[in-house]
Design a protein around this motif. Structure first.
Motif, PDB file in Angstrom:
ATOM      1  N   GLY A   1      -6.550  42.545  18.856  1.00 44.12           N
ATOM      2  CA  GLY A   1      -6.355  43.986  19.000  1.00 44.12           C
ATOM      3  C   GLY A   1      -7.580  44.681  19.566  1.00 44.12           C
ATOM      4  N   LYS A   2      -8.747  44.252  19.116  1.00 48.29           N
ATOM      5  CA  LYS A   2      -9.990  44.843  19.600  1.00 48.29           C
ATOM      6  C   LYS A   2     -10.227  44.488  21.065  1.00 48.29           C
ATOM      7  N   GLN A   3      -9.922  43.248  21.444  1.00 48.44           N
ATOM      8  CA  GLN A   3     -10.079  42.837  22.835  1.00 48.44           C
ATOM      9  C   GLN A   3      -9.156  43.635  23.746  1.00 48.44           C
ATOM     10  N   ILE A   4      -7.923  43.845  23.316  1.00 47.04           N
ATOM     11  CA  ILE A   4      -6.965  44.623  24.109  1.00 47.04           C
ATOM     12  C   ILE A   4      -7.445  46.063  24.239  1.00 47.04           C
ATOM     13  N   ARG A   5      -7.878  46.662  23.138  1.00 45.59           N
ATOM     14  CA  ARG A   5      -8.378  48.041  23.171  1.00 45.59           C
ATOM     15  C   ARG A   5      -9.589  48.161  24.093  1.00 45.59           C
ATOM     16  N   ASN A   6     -10.507  47.212  24.018  1.00 44.19           N
ATOM     17  CA  ASN A   6     -11.687  47.239  24.883  1.00 44.19           C
ATOM     18  C   ASN A   6     -11.298  47.137  26.357  1.00 44.19           C
TER      19      ASN A   6
ATOM     20  N   GLU B   1      -8.413  48.079  27.678  1.00 44.97           N
ATOM     21  CA  GLU B   1      -7.779  49.343  28.053  1.00 44.97           C
ATOM     22  C   GLU B   1      -8.822  50.430  28.269  1.00 44.97           C
ATOM     23  N   GLN B   2      -9.832  50.484  27.418  1.00 44.85           N
ATOM     24  CA  GLN B   2     -10.894  51.479  27.573  1.00 44.85           C
ATOM     25  C   GLN B   2     -11.720  51.219  28.833  1.00 44.85           C
TER      26      GLN B   2
ATOM     27  N   ARG C   1      -2.084  48.129  31.459  1.00 46.58           N
ATOM     28  CA  ARG C   1      -2.818  49.229  30.818  1.00 46.58           C
ATOM     29  C   ARG C   1      -1.902  50.425  30.582  1.00 46.58           C
TER      30      ARG C   1
END
Length: 81
Positions: free
Chosen positions: A7-12, A14-15, A39
């Motif tokens: 989840g953190k990798q995906i959020r990073n 996307e950011q 994205r």
């Protein structure tokens, strides 16, 4: 980045405004497919590596963003009456 949660990798990603990302886990390794995320659109599903590469190449050549696999969508301006 293998020590970060998915989840953190995906959020990073996307950011960082990465347009398309592929998730490779044990399930994907066993099936020989990639889980693809956009994205803007989120989860696009699982796809064969060769098919995904071909689709990404076509999107790159046409300078459009991948929104669905196999059906590259281009925003059209519609006249309203």
């Amino acid at each position: 980045r293998g020590n970060e949660r998915l989840g953190k990798q995906i959020r990073n990603a996307e950011q960082a405004r990465i347009p398309v990302m592929a998730v490779v886990g044990m399930k994907e390794m066993e099936s020989g497919k990639l889980a693809v995320r956009s994205r803007k659109e989120g989860d696009l599903g699982s796809f064969d590596v060769d098919a995904l590469l071909q689709e990404l190449q076509q999107c790159s050549e046409d300078a459009i963003e991948m929104t669905t696999m196999g059906e590259v969508q281009v925003e059209e301006v519609k006249e309203e009456e």
